[in-house]
Motif scaffolding. Structure first.
Motif, PDB file in Angstrom:
ATOM      1  N   UNK A 102      -2.667  11.933  -2.575  1.00  0.00           N
ATOM      2  CA  UNK A 102      -1.774  10.716  -2.263  1.00  0.00           C
ATOM      3  C   UNK A 102      -1.148  10.977  -0.888  1.00  0.00           C
ATOM      4  N   UNK A 134      -6.568  -2.927   3.889  1.00  0.00           N
ATOM      5  CA  UNK A 134      -5.804  -1.616   3.363  1.00  0.00           C
ATOM      6  C   UNK A 134      -5.245  -2.066   1.822  1.00  0.00           C
ATOM      7  N   UNK A 135      -4.358  -3.210   1.684  1.00  0.00           N
ATOM      8  CA  UNK A 135      -3.883  -3.842   0.588  1.00  0.00           C
ATOM      9  C   UNK A 135      -5.078  -3.753  -0.566  1.00  0.00           C
ATOM     10  N   UNK A 181       2.010   1.984  -3.525  1.00  0.00           N
ATOM     11  CA  UNK A 181       1.283   2.359  -4.396  1.00  0.00           C
ATOM     12  C   UNK A 181       1.088   3.691  -4.270  1.00  0.00           C
ATOM     13  N   UNK A 182       0.805   4.162  -3.180  1.00  0.00           N
ATOM     14  CA  UNK A 182       0.517   5.700  -3.057  1.00  0.00           C
ATOM     15  C   UNK A 182       1.682   6.546  -3.078  1.00  0.00           C
ATOM     16  N   UNK A 189      -7.530   0.812  -6.039  1.00  0.00           N
ATOM     17  CA  UNK A 189      -7.260   2.466  -6.415  1.00  0.00           C
ATOM     18  C   UNK A 189      -6.282   2.326  -7.761  1.00  0.00           C
ATOM     19  N   UNK A 190      -5.291   1.523  -7.278  1.00  0.00           N
ATOM     20  CA  UNK A 190      -4.127   1.479  -8.419  1.00  0.00           C
ATOM     21  C   UNK A 190      -4.614   1.047  -9.735  1.00  0.00           C
ATOM     22  N   UNK A 204      -5.910  -0.216  -1.874  1.00  0.00           N
ATOM     23  CA  UNK A 204      -4.723   0.338  -2.636  1.00  0.00           C
ATOM     24  C   UNK A 204      -4.679  -0.392  -3.680  1.00  0.00           C
ATOM     25  N   UNK A 205      -4.889  -1.524  -4.009  1.00  0.00           N
ATOM     26  CA  UNK A 205      -4.574  -2.264  -5.235  1.00  0.00           C
ATOM     27  C   UNK A 205      -6.053  -1.855  -5.869  1.00  0.00           C
ATOM     28  N   UNK A 207       0.671  -1.311   0.037  1.00  0.00           N
ATOM     29  CA  UNK A 207       0.023  -0.177  -0.036  1.00  0.00           C
ATOM     30  C   UNK A 207       0.895   1.313   0.163  1.00  0.00           C
TER      31      UNK A 207
END
Lengths: 66, 232, 249
Positions: free
Chosen positions: B203, C172-173, B185-186, C179-180, C176-177, B182
């Motif tokens: 971000x 959380x992972x 990624x950000x 979002x990515x 985020x994934x 995470x």
């Protein structure tokens, strides 16, 4: 039934390789884990029994000596 | 006997831990310099391995810099508790009357000050060599500084779990790298979005939120992990 | 209340109760899996877009759901073990971990195989597949950490802490994934999200999911019993039990 014949079911309209490989791996893993649990239990039981028999003999041996 | 209020005592203990760790690490200067050299070296490998074409390098630079910095942080983790474990001072730390989470937090702070922060300051220089577009340098350094604090905290959990194992090195990476995703990624996303002309603030805000979460939860996990490694 | 929890945690009590429960779960699992398989493979209508390749859904989705549930179950057992020192919880966590990893692998494999007829490649960095891959690494980390300790108790406690850290991180992972993924590949259609599936498509899916859960419970019961035999082999009741089964043959 979604298929006309058994061979049509096996062919899956040309998607046979995909469908059957995914299902096959799943079935394989499920069956393997079930069988593993069974053999694990049998081995454990055998080991425990063998150990008890050995201890039993050892006890008797000691009794003879004394 | 001098009476010290409990609160002041905790402050003294934290300050003493920070000062001691700073002195120790600064005495073995290679521990500070090696991650930086590693960082530069990895970045050097990519133009050689892919292509020296500035346009191509600029496109992948944010991700490269972030991944390389992440690996450099990860490599330095093993030393975080190792020497203290070897000479027994970790056991003293566990026996002290002060709350362990606060003490490990100060140890992690030192790790960040001497690893994450230098990496963040060095990254713009390497960005220059990768032809990183001009407007993104500040965000690169800032996102790395913010993100590497989370990395230090998460990594310290893994380091604490593996400190009692004689060969914990590869295992440590296996435990810690998935948890870094995470942040990666950000962090890399922030730099990328500035290059594309967007606003990096969301971000960076999420990176900050991740850091807050890590600050709240990680010290307890690190403390629990250290107890297991020492007493087990 | 406390007496009840400790009774539940006693290996002997668990061994007796589970011996009565496990045949039911094995039977139910086999029945549900057979019905679901025949229905899903032969009787459910084929999808108008994906044709028959959509039949992979009947193994992909249950495996993916179970893979996540296993991680949560492992972390919950870890907490129970850390807080109340109940050994049964750790035995369960020990046997859940490899099965969860296997289910994660099944979900990944079937997802990749499904990707070929749907997207034309074996692997797409789709949000679900990517988070599944990360989850597989988390499973492997927990298993490896447990194995790395010489003392079983420290290994168990370390694995519990790691499972707990992992379960906090998984949402959380995933977030985020996602979002990515939306950032890098806008609007690819995902494998399993589809508008309003007709009943004769989702009913076999439901049966398969239930069958997978029953299988998981049955396997966990059986293997936890094995763990009890392994770890408590010196206890008196285990010795009597072994002697009893020996007499009966």
């Amino acid at each position: 039934m979604a298929f006309d014949s058994f061979s049509a079911l096996l062919a899956m309209d040309g998607h046979a390789a995909y469908v059957w490989s995914a299902w096959g791996l799943t079935a394989l893993l499920l069956i393997a884990s079930a069988l593993h649990a069974r053999t694990e239990r049998r081995h454990l039981m055998q080991n425990l029994k063998r150990r008890q028999r050995r201890e039993h003999h050892a006890d008797r041996g000691k009794a003879h000596e004394s | 006997m001098q009476v010290i209020e409990p609160k002041a005592e905790l402050g003294i203990a934290v300050r003493a831990t920070i000062k001691r760790d700073m002195t120790l690490v600064l005495r073995r200067r290679s521990e500070v310099i090696n991650p930086l050299v590693f960082f530069a070296l990895v970045i050097t490998l990519f133009p050689l391995g892919i292509s020296p074409d500035p346009q191509m390098l600029a496109a992948i630079a944010p991700g490269l810099l972030w991944v390389a910095a992440l690996l450099a942080t990860q490599l330095s983790l093993d030393t975080l508790f190792r020497s203290d474990y070897d000479d027994g001072s970790l056991e003293q730390l566990l026996l002290s009357p002060q709350p362990l989470p606060a003490l490990v937090l100060s140890k992690t702070l030192v790790h960040w000050l001497l690893t994450g922060l230098p990496l963040a300051l060095m990254a713009p220089l390497l960005g220059l060599m990768l032809a990183l577009p001009g407007q993104s340098y500040a965000v690169l350094a800032f996102s790395l500084a913010l993100g590497s604090a989370s990395l230090s905290l998460i990594g310290a959990i893994g380091a604490a779990l593996t400190v009692g194992l004689s060969r914990g090195g590869v295992l440590l990476s296996l435990l810690v790298l998935p948890l870094y995703i995470p942040v990666l990624i950000f962090g890399a996303g922030a730099v990328q979005v500035v290059i594309l002309g967007g606003n990096a603030a969301p971000y960076l805000a999420i990176l900050g939120a991740q850091l807050c979460l890590a600050l709240m939860l990680a010290p307890w996990a690190i403390a629990a992990a250290l107890r297991i490694s020492i007493n087990g | 209340m406390w007496a009840f929890i400790h009774k539940l945690g006693s290996p002997k009590w668990f061994y007796t109760i589970s011996s009565r429960l496990q045949p039911w779960f094995w039977g139910l699992a086999i029945l549900l899996l057979l019905v679901g398989s025949v229905w899903g493979l032969a009787f459910a209508p084929s999808d108008y877009q994906q044709g028959n390749s959509f039949r992979i859904i009947y193994v992909h989705v249950p495996a993916a759901i179970l893979a996540q549930s296993c991680f949560v179950a492992m972390a919950v057992s870890g907490v129970i073990f850390l807080v109340w020192k109940i050994k049964i919880a750790d035995m369960a966590a020990t046997v859940i971990a490899p099965f969860g990893a296997a289910m994660t692998f099944v979900a990944l494999f079937s997802g990749a195989v499904w990707g070929m007829p749907t997207w034309g490649t074996w692997w797409v960095w789709d949000a679900r597949l990517t988070s599944m891959l990360i989850q597989l690494f988390l499973y492997l980390g927990v298993i490896a950490l447990r194995g790395a300790f010489a003392s079983r108790d420290s290994g168990a406690r370390a694995a519990s802490v790691l499972a707990l850290v992992g379960v906090v991180n998984i949402p959380i992972i995933k977030y985020s994934v996602n979002w990515w993924n939306t950032l890098h590949q806008p609007a690819t259609f995902t494998l399993t999200e589809r508008p309003a599936m007709p009943m004769d498509m989702w009913l076999p899916l439901l049966i398969m999911v239930l069958g997978f859960y029953c299988f998981f419970i049955a396997l966990t019961l059986t293997r936890t019993r094995n763990e009890i035999l392994r770890r408590e082999s010196a206890k008196r009741w285990v010795r009597e039990l072994v002697a009893d089964t020996g007499r009966r043959g």
